[in-house]
Design an enzyme around this catalytic site. Structure first.
Site, PDB file in Angstrom:
ATOM      1  N   SER A   2     -10.519  -5.694   9.398  1.00  0.00           N
ATOM      2  CA  SER A   2     -11.757  -5.244   8.741  1.00  0.00           C
ATOM      3  C   SER A   2     -12.382  -6.451   8.084  1.00  0.00           C
ATOM      4  O   SER A   2     -11.665  -7.339   7.609  1.00  0.00           O
ATOM      5  CB  SER A   2     -11.478  -4.245   7.625  1.00  0.00           C
TER       6      SER A   2
ATOM      7  N   ARG B 279       0.263  -5.621  13.137  1.00  0.00           N
ATOM      8  CA  ARG B 279      -0.530  -4.961  14.190  1.00  0.00           C
ATOM      9  C   ARG B 279      -0.906  -5.945  15.280  1.00  0.00           C
ATOM     10  O   ARG B 279      -1.026  -5.569  16.448  1.00  0.00           O
ATOM     11  CB  ARG B 279      -1.780  -4.332  13.595  1.00  0.00           C
TER      12      ARG B 279
ATOM     13  N   GLU C  59       0.722   3.999   1.205  1.00  0.00           N
ATOM     14  CA  GLU C  59       0.202   4.898   2.245  1.00  0.00           C
ATOM     15  C   GLU C  59       1.100   6.127   2.285  1.00  0.00           C
ATOM     16  O   GLU C  59       2.316   6.006   2.395  1.00  0.00           O
ATOM     17  CB  GLU C  59       0.274   4.233   3.632  1.00  0.00           C
TER      18      GLU C  59
ATOM     19  N   ARG D  32       0.838  -1.205   0.000  1.00  0.00           N
ATOM     20  CA  ARG D  32       0.000   0.000   0.000  1.00  0.00           C
ATOM     21  C   ARG D  32       0.870   1.251   0.000  1.00  0.00           C
ATOM     22  O   ARG D  32       1.726   1.407   0.865  1.00  0.00           O
ATOM     23  CB  ARG D  32      -0.909   0.011   1.230  1.00  0.00           C
TER      24      ARG D  32
ATOM     25  N   GLU E 123      -7.179  -0.391  15.239  1.00  0.00           N
ATOM     26  CA  GLU E 123      -7.925  -1.372  14.434  1.00  0.00           C
ATOM     27  C   GLU E 123      -7.005  -2.526  14.047  1.00  0.00           C
ATOM     28  O   GLU E 123      -5.871  -2.319  13.642  1.00  0.00           O
ATOM     29  CB  GLU E 123      -8.418  -0.658  13.174  1.00  0.00           C
TER      30      GLU E 123
ATOM     31  N   ARG F   4       2.085   2.984  12.982  1.00  0.00           N
ATOM     32  CA  ARG F   4       1.279   1.784  12.760  1.00  0.00           C
ATOM     33  C   ARG F   4       0.910   1.500  11.316  1.00  0.00           C
ATOM     34  O   ARG F   4      -0.001   0.740  11.039  1.00  0.00           O
ATOM     35  CB  ARG F   4       0.029   1.828  13.626  1.00  0.00           C
ATOM     36  N   HIS F   5       1.603   2.153  10.387  1.00  0.00           N
ATOM     37  CA  HIS F   5       1.404   1.859   8.968  1.00  0.00           C
ATOM     38  C   HIS F   5       2.710   1.407   8.320  1.00  0.00           C
ATOM     39  O   HIS F   5       3.757   1.966   8.604  1.00  0.00           O
ATOM     40  CB  HIS F   5       0.905   3.099   8.218  1.00  0.00           C
TER      41      HIS F   5
HETATM   42  P1  AMO Z   1      -8.212  -3.199   5.491  1.00  0.00           P
HETATM   43  O1  AMO Z   1      -7.760  -2.275   4.433  1.00  0.00           O
HETATM   44  O2  AMO Z   1      -8.925  -2.593   6.659  1.00  0.00           O
HETATM   45  O3  AMO Z   1      -9.194  -4.316   4.911  1.00  0.00           O
HETATM   46  O4  AMO Z   1      -6.986  -4.028   6.032  1.00  0.00           O
HETATM   47  C1  AMO Z   1      -7.150  -5.067   6.963  1.00  0.00           C
HETATM   48  C2  AMO Z   1      -6.183  -4.923   8.111  1.00  0.00           C
HETATM   49  O5  AMO Z   1      -4.834  -4.928   7.629  1.00  0.00           O
HETATM   50  C3  AMO Z   1      -4.033  -4.064   8.414  1.00  0.00           C
HETATM   51  N1  AMO Z   1      -3.446  -3.032   7.555  1.00  0.00           N
HETATM   52  C4  AMO Z   1      -2.203  -2.537   7.688  1.00  0.00           C
HETATM   53  N2  AMO Z   1      -1.216  -2.803   8.544  1.00  0.00           N
HETATM   54  C5  AMO Z   1      -0.088  -2.114   8.424  1.00  0.00           C
HETATM   55  N3  AMO Z   1       0.152  -1.176   7.489  1.00  0.00           N
HETATM   56  C6  AMO Z   1      -0.810  -0.876   6.588  1.00  0.00           C
HETATM   57  N4  AMO Z   1      -0.574   0.039   5.660  1.00  0.00           N
HETATM   58  C7  AMO Z   1      -2.052  -1.567   6.659  1.00  0.00           C
HETATM   59  N5  AMO Z   1      -3.197  -1.514   5.962  1.00  0.00           N
HETATM   60  C8  AMO Z   1      -4.009  -2.411   6.510  1.00  0.00           C
HETATM   61  C9  AMO Z   1      -4.932  -3.491   9.486  1.00  0.00           C
HETATM   62  C10 AMO Z   1      -6.305  -3.624   8.879  1.00  0.00           C
HETATM   63  O6  AMO Z   1      -7.314  -3.697   9.841  1.00  0.00           O
HETATM   64  N6  AMO Z   1      -9.972  -6.460   2.072  1.00  0.00           N
HETATM   65  C11 AMO Z   1     -10.175  -5.898   3.397  1.00  0.00           C
HETATM   66  C12 AMO Z   1     -10.387  -6.982   4.439  1.00  0.00           C
HETATM   67  C13 AMO Z   1     -11.664  -7.793   4.283  1.00  0.00           C
HETATM   68  O7  AMO Z   1     -12.735  -7.175   4.210  1.00  0.00           O
HETATM   69  O8  AMO Z   1     -11.572  -9.031   4.262  1.00  0.00           O
HETATM   70  C14 AMO Z   1      -8.983  -5.040   3.767  1.00  0.00           C
HETATM   71  O9  AMO Z   1      -7.930  -5.100   3.185  1.00  0.00           O
HETATM   72  O10 AMO Z   1      -4.789  -4.300  10.643  1.00  0.00           O
END
Ligand code: AMO
Length: 433
Positions: free
Chosen positions: A359, A407, A213, A211, A356, A219-220
């Site tokens: 999701s 996380r 980001e 990602r 979080e 936490r990212h």
């Molecule tokens: P979402 O985008 O909320 O959902 O991602 C799910 C979980 O992944 C973790 N996460 C991350 N951890 C670290 N760095 C990041 N950049 C990052 N982005 C996400 C978080 C987050 O809660 N497809 C949906 C899931 C689904 O509906 O099955 C999804 O990707 O802990």
């Protein structure tokens, strides 16, 4: 293969060959000690200068810290030694000499900043308390896999190079695929959904996601590991049950199999989450957040939860909890809405008091509603034809979710920065090592 005796397996009265790193040399004059360290712990090697071969003493005591040596000799009881044992060497072989100028001190006596540690991760992971984080991470993945198998879920692997994104366009890393535009995948979302319509029905994947980001936060990450689950013939409540079971299995696995690692990290009583996790609706969540008075501005229905809101609610609830029934508008196109209230979705999040973790949701499995959802979110369904087409040929009702592994490790161990939970983090500043 590796027939050496490990440092903590040495037995008094036996001859052993141990091999590992020179943790420290303590020279007391007539007597000197080489402290050898391997993945199990440390062992004291004793050199009595006047009584031993000069060459042996010179090799054993002349070696630089963090060099790799193999030592053979008799193991003896020694109550004054840290482990109650010491080895009296007959031979010392230097397998790899280390430069005397070390970029960081694996004995931990001199602290190093995180960037220095990440630049020299090999040396950083010679520290037992840092290695412990990754032993625990490995145990989490083992427990989770075992749990998934126990609920009849099949492990899958899906492509990481894709033609379209799923979680929002701005977060995509573009690449060139034989002259054609492609992207690094943000989530196995669409593939795992396609598999619930296949003969597999219930699947999980543990793999990397990418990602772009923009924010550089504790936490990212720009590359993370996700645990994805998806199952046919379950609704969002049943998916939450599996999600909760997975989390508990991970904590229980660590509590049972990582006692030494938890000790090293200073845990005095590691608590595994108990009881059913509360399931608050989004509406209840914003009411509770507003009631804490922690936010400068009150939240209104439709707002996403800012970090301070998550923290305020987390402190109020005091443990893991779910937030359900989110506004449709802030959930992705693949989440199903309630038929009697299309403003409301069957999406959920699993929250740790700090952030979080997951999701998920019930998915839209009806072709016409799915395509309408794409259009509502301004996406072109044509681009997702490989996905939507399969919804014409018998796609069962289904639900699923995804965890960020880092996380999970971070919140389980109370780490202050997500980078502590990944060997080689990818963030805005870091592309190497
Ligand atoms: P979402 O985008 O909320 O959902 O991602 C799910 C979980 O992944 C973790 N996460 C991350 N951890 C670290 N760095 C990041 N950049 C990052 N982005 C996400 C978080 C987050 O809660 N497809 C949906 C899931 C689904 O509906 O099955 C999804 O990707 O802990």
């Amino acid at each position: 293969m590796d027939n050496r005796t490990h440092a903590t397996n040495a037995v008094a009265g036996e001859t052993a060959t141990v091999a590992g790193w020179v943790h420290e040399i303590r020279d007391l004059g007539g007597i000197a000690f080489l402290i050898l360290r391997d993945r199990t712990g440390k062992l004291q090697i004793k050199f009595e200068k006047d009584e031993m071969d000069d060459g042996l003493v010179e090799t054993g005591l002349g070696v630089h810290r963090e060099s790799v040596v193999a030592v053979t000799g008799a193991v003896e009881e020694e109550p004054r030694a840290p482990t109650g044992l010491e080895l009296v060497p007959d031979s010392v072989e230097v397998l790899a000499d280390a430069d005397p100028e070390l970029p960081l001190d694996p004995s931990g006596k001199v602290d190093a900043e995180l960037p220095t540690r990440l630049d020299n991760r090999t040396l950083d992971l010679r520290k037992p308390e840092i290695k412990a984080i990754f032993e625990i991470r490995s145990e989490i993945l083992r427990s989770v896999r075992e749990y998934f198998r126990s609920v009849g879920s099949t492990e899958i692997n899906t492509p990481k190079i894709v033609a379209t994104g799923t979680e929002g366009g701005t977060e995509l890393f573009p690449i060139t695929y034989f002259g054609q535009e492609a992207f690094m995948n943000q989530s196995p979302q669409l593939f795992k959904q396609l598999m619930v319509g296949s003969g597999l029905e219930r699947v999980f994947e543990i793999g990397p996601i990418f990602r772009a980001e923009e924010h550089n936060t504790p936490r990212h990450l720009n590359e993370a590991t996700m645990i994805d689950f998806e199952s046919a013939f379950v609704d969002h409540h049943e998916a939450m049950d599996v999600c909760e079971g997975t989390l508990k299995a991970a904590y229980e696995g660590v509590a049972e199999n990582c006692t030494e690692e938890l000790d090293l990290l200073g845990y005095d009583g590691f608590a595994t989450p108990e009881g059913d996790f509360p399931r608050l609706t989004y509406e209840e969540a914003i009411e509770r957040i507003n009631a804490t008075g922690e936010l400068d501005e009150q939240l209104v229905w439709g707002d996403d939860l800012p970090t301070e809101a998550e923290k305020a609610l987390g402190a109020d609830v005091g443990g893991h909890y779910f937030i359900t029934d989110w506004p449709s508008e802030i959930k992705p196109f693949y989440i199903q809405d309630y038929d009697d209230d299309p403003q409301l979705s069957k999406g959920f999040d699993l929250m740790h008091p700090q952030m979080e973790l997951v999701s998920g949701g019930q998915r839209e499995h009806r072709y016409d509603e799915l395509v309408a959802g794409f259009e509502q979110q301004g996406l072109d369904p044509e681009q997702f034809d490989y996905y939507t087409r399969m919804f014409k040929y018998g796609m069962p009702p289904h639900a699923g979710w995804a965890y960020g592994v880092e996380r999970l490790v971070m919140t389980m161990l109370g780490l202050g920065n997500i980078r502590e939970a990944v060997l080689f983090p990818r963030d805005r500043q870091r592309l190497s090592p």
